[in-house]
Design an enzyme around this catalytic site. Structure first.
Site, PDB file in Angstrom:
ATOM      1  CG  ASP A 216     -41.767   4.473 -12.859  1.00 52.79           C
ATOM      2  OD1 ASP A 216     -42.768   4.260 -13.571  1.00 52.79           O
ATOM      3  OD2 ASP A 216     -41.343   5.621 -12.619  1.00 52.79           O
ATOM      4  CG  ASP A 218     -46.618   4.739 -16.475  1.00 55.37           C
ATOM      5  OD1 ASP A 218     -46.428   5.660 -15.668  1.00 55.37           O
ATOM      6  OD2 ASP A 218     -47.618   4.670 -17.206  1.00 55.37           O
TER       7      ASP A 218
END
Length: 299
Positions: A216, A218
Site C-alpha cells: 500500500d 501508507d
C-alpha cells in the site's frame, strides 16, 4: 557455525516469511521441527528441507496463521534458532507500506538501510556480564542483495535496488503526520518487523538481506484512502506468488559453495566483545555459546 578465512562454506539458506508467507512450496524432505533456544521459543516450528539440493530452513515470522503481533515476536529466539540450525544466509521477506510514488503496491524493494524507531523490544543478545558492540553501519548483506536483485530482474519482477526501511513499533499503522515525517527523512518504505531482526542477525554473524514487498501507499498520498487491513491483505496475497518464485530462483544461487562473505557479515564479532574474560558472567557466556562461541573460545 565457525567461519575461518580459508574455509569453503556450504551455505544453509534461512528464509523468514512475513505476512502472507507461512510455508515454502517445493521443498524436498520437508520436516517441521521445534527448536528450543536459550532465549525461549521462536515464533513457530522451523521447516527444514532441500530445494534443488540446497539445505533450507524456513520460519514463519508471525507463526502459522499469524497469531503473534510485531512487538511480541521473540526476535532473539528466532535468530538463535536459525543459528542453531546451521543457517549461514537469511533472506527476510516483509510486507511494507510505500513512502514514495515510484514504489507502488506490488513493487519489491531490496533494502540497503534501516531507521529503527522501535522501543519495546529486546535488541541484543549481549548485556550485563558480557558486553559487545557490533557495527550496523551497513546492516544488510550486499552479496545477498546482488543475488536478489539479479534474480528478481531475471523473473521480470518490479524491483528497486536500494532504499531505507523505517521500522515502527506498531501494531497500528502510521498517522498521516508520521507518514509525512518519514517521507521528509527520505525513507522508502515503512514496516514493523525487520528491527531488531537485522541487528540480531549481525550479532549472530549471519548474512542477512531484506526483500520489502509493497502492499500500500501508507497514508501520506493525496487521494489515497487510509490504509485498511483488507486492502493490505489483498495485495499481500498477490505478492506472495512472486515472492515464492523469487525464492525458488535465489536459493540455487545462494546455495553454491563459497568463501567467507566478502562484506564481512560472518565476522562481525571479530573485535566487538568488550568484557574481559575474567569479568564475564558464566551464565551469559553459556547462553551466548551458539551466538558468539567462535570469538569467546579464543579469548
Amino acid at each position: 557455525m565457525s567461519v575461518e578465512a580459508n574455509e569453503l562454506i556450504e551455505p544453509v539458506i534461512g528464509l523468514i516469511g512475513g505476512s502472507g508467507l507461512y510455508d515454502i512450496e517445493g521443498l524436498e524432505d520437508k520436516e517441521w521441527r521445534r527448536v528450543e533456544t536459550p532465549w525461549g521459543a521462536p515464533s513457530d516450528a522451523l521447516l527444514f528441507g532441500r530445494l534443488d539440493g540446497v539445505r533450507c530452513v524456513f520460519l514463519p515470522r508471525h507463526g502459522r496463521g499469524h497469531p503473534i503481533p510485531p512487538s511480541e515476536l521473540n526476535y532473539r529466539a528466532n535468530i538463535s534458532a536459525m543459528k542453531q540450525s546451521g543457517v549461514t544466509d537469511i533472506v527476510s521477506l516483509s510486507a511494507v507500506g510505500s513512502l514514495k510514488e515510484e514504489l507502488p503496491p506490488g513493487h519489491f524493494v531490496v533494502i540497503d538501510q534501516f531507521i529503527d524507531r522501535t522501543f519495546a523490544r529486546e535488541k541484543s543478545f549481549f548485556g550485563t556480564g558480557l558486553v559487545a558492540h557490533v557495527s550496523v553501519a551497513d546492516p544488510l548483506c550486499p552479496r545477498i542483495g546482488d543475488v536478489l536483485e539479479t534474480s528478481a530482474r531475471g523473473l521480470g519482477l518490479p524491483v528497486t535496488r536500494g532504499g531505507t526501511y523505517i521500522v515502527m513499533e506498531g501494531p497500528q499503522f502510521s498517522t498521516r503526520a508520521e507518514s509525512n515525517l518519514y517521507r521528509s527523512w527520505g525513507c522508502s518504505v515503512v514496516g514493523m518487523t525487520n528491527m531488531p531482526e537485522a541487528k540480531l542477525a549481525r550479532e549472530a554473524e549471519i548474512c542477512y538481506a531484506t526483500v520489502a514487498m509493497v502492499t500500500d501507499y501508507d497514508c501520506w498520498r493525496e487521494g489515497h484512502d487510509a490504509v485498511t487491513v483488507e486492502e493490505v491483505v489483498g495485495v499481500m496475497m498477490s505478492n506472495a506468488e512472486n515472492a515464492r518464485n523469487l525464492i525458488r530462483a535465489v536459493i540455487p544461487v545462494l546455495g553454491q559453495g563459497r568463501d567467507p562473505c566478502w562484506a564481512g557479515c560472518d565476522r562481525a564479532l571479530e573485535h566487538a566483545v568488550m568484557t574481559a574474560p575474567a569479568a564475564r558472567d558464566p551464565e551469559m557466556v553459556s547462553r551466548l555459546t551458539v551466538i558468539a562461541g567462535r570469538v569467546l573460545d579464543r579469548t
